[in-house]
Design a protein around this motif. Structure first.
Motif, PDB file in Angstrom:
ATOM      1  N   ALA A  17       4.804  -1.267   2.940  1.00 38.75           N
ATOM      2  CA  ALA A  17       3.843   0.090   3.205  1.00 38.75           C
ATOM      3  C   ALA A  17       4.853   0.903   2.689  1.00 38.75           C
ATOM      4  N   PHE A  23       0.918  -1.317  -0.003  1.00 39.07           N
ATOM      5  CA  PHE A  23       0.116  -0.008   0.029  1.00 39.07           C
ATOM      6  C   PHE A  23       0.797   1.244   0.021  1.00 39.07           C
ATOM      7  N   ASP A  24       0.447   2.269  -0.816  1.00 43.37           N
ATOM      8  CA  ASP A  24       0.985   3.601  -0.873  1.00 43.37           C
ATOM      9  C   ASP A  24       0.179   4.585  -0.973  1.00 43.37           C
ATOM     10  N   SER A  74       5.408   5.275   1.998  1.00 43.51           N
ATOM     11  CA  SER A  74       4.852   6.356   2.455  1.00 43.51           C
ATOM     12  C   SER A  74       5.797   7.598   2.175  1.00 43.51           C
ATOM     13  N   ALA A 124      -4.815  -0.318   7.452  1.00 40.44           N
ATOM     14  CA  ALA A 124      -3.537  -0.923   8.140  1.00 40.44           C
ATOM     15  C   ALA A 124      -4.425  -1.653   9.283  1.00 40.44           C
ATOM     16  N   LEU A 168       3.143   6.909   8.645  1.00 34.80           N
ATOM     17  CA  LEU A 168       3.673   5.626   8.360  1.00 34.80           C
ATOM     18  C   LEU A 168       3.836   5.037   9.916  1.00 34.80           C
ATOM     19  N   ASP A 186       0.510   3.918  10.999  1.00 32.95           N
ATOM     20  CA  ASP A 186       0.126   2.684  10.441  1.00 32.95           C
ATOM     21  C   ASP A 186       0.829   1.494  10.733  1.00 32.95           C
TER      22      ASP A 186
END
Length: 153
Positions: A107, A83-84, A109, A94, A115, A118
């Motif tokens: 992840a 995920f971005d 970020s 998250a 970040l 999450d």
């Protein structure tokens, strides 16, 4: 880093995929389901995939991940999630991933604070931080991207 971390995965979920920043690269090794709220970005991704050669299947889905994050049951068919999200991070995403059994999460970020938030959800849910790599890709700017790899257990 994202592609290397997911190497060996059999089915990848790419959340906040945009027009395919990571999707097409990931599809060199595994089928990818790309999810993004913006339909025009998904249309561009789909067109790019159709004209590319040597890639595994790329499926797309238009979905507002803040309002409808993937639930643990939906995540069962994936062995890696990337995920971005935008600067606001991916709190709803998250939280649901943390409740899942997905073995690998990557992840990306552009905001260290979101970040960290999450990552806390993931760690509290049983993931361990494998690596975190800062990426200074915006020269002459204070902005830094980061890639964090989490593994279950």
């Amino acid at each position: 880093m994202v592609a290397a971390a997911t190497e060996g995965s059999k089915r990848i979920l790419d959340l906040f995929a945009g027009s395919g920043t990571f999707t097409l690269r990931l599809a060199r090794h595994a089928p990818v389901h790309a999810v993004e709220a913006e339909k025009t970005a998904l249309a561009a991704l789909d067109k790019a995939w159709r004209f590319a050669r040597g890639l595994k299947l790329v499926s797309t889905e238009a979905r507002d991940l803040y309002r409808r994050p993937f639930l643990p049951k939906e995540l069962e068919k994936f062995d890696a999630v990337v995920f971005d999200p935008p600067r606001d991070g991916a709190a709803p995403v998250a939280k649901e991933i943390a409740r899942s059994k997905v073995p690998l999460v990557v992840a990306v970020s552009c905001n260290p604070a979101t970040l960290a938030r999450d990552a806390r959800y993931l760690v509290d849910g049983g993931y361990r931080i494998d690596t975190v790599v800062p990426v200074d890709q915006f020269l002459w700017s204070h902005h830094v991207e980061a890639v964090a790899v989490f593994r279950r257990g």
